[in-house]
Motif scaffolding. Sequence first.
Motif, short mmCIF file in Angstrom:
data_model
loop_
_atom_site.label_atom_id
_atom_site.label_comp_id
_atom_site.label_asym_id
_atom_site.label_seq_id
_atom_site.Cartn_x
_atom_site.Cartn_y
_atom_site.Cartn_z
N UNK A 46 0.77 -1.17 0.03
CA UNK A 46 -0.05 0.06 -0.01
C UNK A 46 0.92 1.37 -0.02
N UNK A 47 1.06 1.70 -1.21
CA UNK A 47 2.14 2.85 -1.19
C UNK A 47 1.23 4.14 -1.87
N UNK A 48 0.91 5.13 -0.95
CA UNK A 48 0.07 6.36 -1.14
C UNK A 48 0.86 7.46 -2.12
N UNK A 49 0.34 8.20 -2.70
CA UNK A 49 0.98 9.28 -3.46
C UNK A 49 1.16 10.43 -2.26
N UNK A 50 0.58 10.41 -1.31
CA UNK A 50 0.88 11.58 -0.37
C UNK A 50 0.28 11.09 0.97
N UNK A 51 1.03 11.46 2.02
CA UNK A 51 0.44 10.87 3.49
C UNK A 51 0.10 12.43 4.09
N UNK A 52 -1.05 12.54 4.86
CA UNK A 52 -1.36 13.81 5.52
C UNK A 52 -1.52 13.22 6.70
N UNK A 53 -1.23 14.10 7.69
CA UNK A 53 -1.25 13.99 9.44
C UNK A 53 -1.66 15.25 9.88
N UNK A 54 -2.43 15.21 11.16
CA UNK A 54 -2.65 16.36 12.08
C UNK A 54 -1.15 16.43 12.81
#
Length: 216
Positions: free
Chosen positions: A79-87
């Motif tokens: 599972x390789x995302x294009x971008x990771x967002x986090x708080x």
Amino acid sequence: IATYAEIITQEWARLGHEVTVIVRDPGLKTSPLDIQSGPVRVIRFADTYPIGVGQALTGAAQISWTYAAVVADRLRAGDRPDVIESQDYLGIPYYLLQRRWTGDALLQGIPVVVTVHSPKFVVDRFDDAPLYRLPDYWIGVLEQASIKMADAVVCPSHYVRDQLGPLVTQPSHVIPNPYRFPDGTEPVPPPPAPRLLYAGRGQKVKGIMARRAAMR
């Protein structure tokens, strides 16, 4: 933050993006990891994943460490995302970003965006809280390092962005938090007499005490 996450992920899915949400669930008892498919895939992990509470750090640091471990495991699974967002709050992305900055091959080439909601190191100043009390001081350090290490920073208002000052040197963007009214919602007619309704915590940073003092 939970309201923001629910709305923004549903909007991303509606626009055709594949979205995965990773969330800590202390109430998860049947398995240390639960994956729910749907328009928005939700991965829940228990406090016992991948090891028990207290076996690697404690408090906010332990939560951050576990988030990084879950993300790394999903990357190994393909599972390789294009971008990771986090708080930003509680320094959730700290160990994820640390692993990338120290050369972890799994995380190279994936931009990490930190969305600033209400960092504790900023809120404590407005609450007149002790700034060097432990573990609050170290939580603030995790938050500041997370913001500093991110590829980009998103703030819901210019006021929040201004509170970060020179801490932000990378690209930063002001994007108001999304909100979706339920279907069939009608405007609320004004009351016949002036009234004040406040829904929220009785916390100094919220401004309700100053407002009450001004109305006396």
